[in-house]
Design a protein around this motif. Structure first.
Motif, PDB file in Angstrom:
ATOM      1  N   GLN A 148       0.607  -1.531  -0.008  1.00 36.12           N
ATOM      2  CA  GLN A 148       0.389   0.291   0.089  1.00 36.12           C
ATOM      3  C   GLN A 148       1.178   1.039  -0.355  1.00 36.12           C
ATOM      4  O   GLN A 148       0.423   2.162  -0.628  1.00 36.12           O
ATOM      5  N   THR A 149       2.200   1.347   0.881  1.00 34.32           N
ATOM      6  CA  THR A 149       2.911   2.642   1.101  1.00 34.32           C
ATOM      7  C   THR A 149       3.209   2.863  -0.691  1.00 34.32           C
ATOM      8  O   THR A 149       3.677   3.863  -0.891  1.00 34.32           O
ATOM      9  N   GLN A 150       3.751   1.410  -1.122  1.00 35.19           N
ATOM     10  CA  GLN A 150       4.717   1.503  -2.157  1.00 35.19           C
ATOM     11  C   GLN A 150       3.735   1.922  -3.206  1.00 35.19           C
ATOM     12  O   GLN A 150       3.784   3.007  -4.205  1.00 35.19           O
ATOM     13  N   SER A 151       1.739   1.602  -3.481  1.00 32.13           N
ATOM     14  CA  SER A 151       1.202   1.871  -4.242  1.00 32.13           C
ATOM     15  C   SER A 151       1.137   3.682  -4.076  1.00 32.13           C
ATOM     16  O   SER A 151       0.380   4.151  -5.338  1.00 32.13           O
ATOM     17  N   MET A 152       0.597   4.025  -2.282  1.00 32.53           N
ATOM     18  CA  MET A 152       0.635   4.966  -2.220  1.00 32.53           C
ATOM     19  C   MET A 152       2.167   6.599  -3.442  1.00 32.53           C
ATOM     20  O   MET A 152       1.794   7.306  -3.313  1.00 32.53           O
ATOM     21  N   MET A 153       2.641   5.419  -2.328  1.00 34.90           N
ATOM     22  CA  MET A 153       4.238   6.772  -2.975  1.00 34.90           C
ATOM     23  C   MET A 153       3.992   6.229  -5.030  1.00 34.90           C
ATOM     24  O   MET A 153       4.539   8.362  -5.358  1.00 34.90           O
ATOM     25  N   GLU A 154       3.893   5.464  -4.985  1.00 37.27           N
ATOM     26  CA  GLU A 154       3.636   5.549  -6.322  1.00 37.27           C
ATOM     27  C   GLU A 154       2.459   6.329  -7.053  1.00 37.27           C
ATOM     28  O   GLU A 154       2.872   7.673  -8.415  1.00 37.27           O
TER      29      GLU A 154
END
Length: 202
Positions: A148-154
């Protein structure tokens, strides 16, 4: 006479018969005395033999008495030893009973400890299983959070890129508007200047 004629006369035969009878009686007496002496000697020998036997028997009896006394002493010692052994046996039996009771108590304690250990093992297994489950859940949650964090960062990076693109587009549009307004003002000014010139020419 007998010596002269070679044959005894009647008187001489009677005399000789008396002598022979006396001789035979003496011989019988001598024989009986001899037999009696032999019997006495045999009796004395038997008495001596009996005395020796009696002495031997007395010695044997004394030896037997000494042996009996020794045996009685040994028997008394054995009785004392038997009493000591019986006392030791009773003591050993008492100690054995105590040891058996201790063994039973320890066996009961061991059973209780093993039961407690089994309960602890089951609880530990349950806790470990629950901990493993929680660990797996946390790891899964952490992986989900990471995703989720990676997705949010993306998404944020993508939004930043979009904002940058929009800002660039807005700047372009603002520049275009400014240039358009400037051209419009120039055209308006030129138009006003031409109108003024035309009014002057009229």
């Amino acid at each position: 006479s007998f010596l002269h004629s070679g044959r005894p006369s009647v008187m001489e035969r009677g005399s000789l018969g008396g002598v022979d009878s006396t001789v035979r009686e003496k011989e019988l007496q001598a024989q009986r005395i001899k037999e009696h002496v032999v019997e006495m000697a045999n009796a004395q020998k038997r008495a001596q033999d009996a005395s020796r036997v009696l002495q031997d028997n007395l010695r044997i009896l004394e030896d037997m008495k000494r042996q009996l006394k020794g045996l009685e002493m040994q028997l008394a010692e054995q009785r004392v030893a038997t009493q000591l052994l019986e006392r030791d046996r009773d003591q050993l039996r008492a100690e054995e009973a105590q040891l058996e009771e201790q063994i039973r108590s320890r066996d009961v304690m061991f059973q209780e400890l093993r039961k407690s250990r089994d309960e602890i093992d089951r609880e530990l297994t349950r806790v470990l299983s629950e901990g493993e489950r929680q660990k797996n859940a946390m790891e899964a949650s952490s992986r989900d959070f990471s995703r989720q964090t990676q997705s949010m960062m993306e998404d944020i990076d993508q939004s930043k890129r979009k904002v940058s693109q929009l800002a660039d587009s807005l700047k372009s549009k603002e520049q275009f508007v400014l240039e358009t307004e400037a051209r419009a003002r120039q055209q308006k000014a030129a138009s006003a200047s031409r109108e003024a010139m035309e009014r002057e020419e009229m």
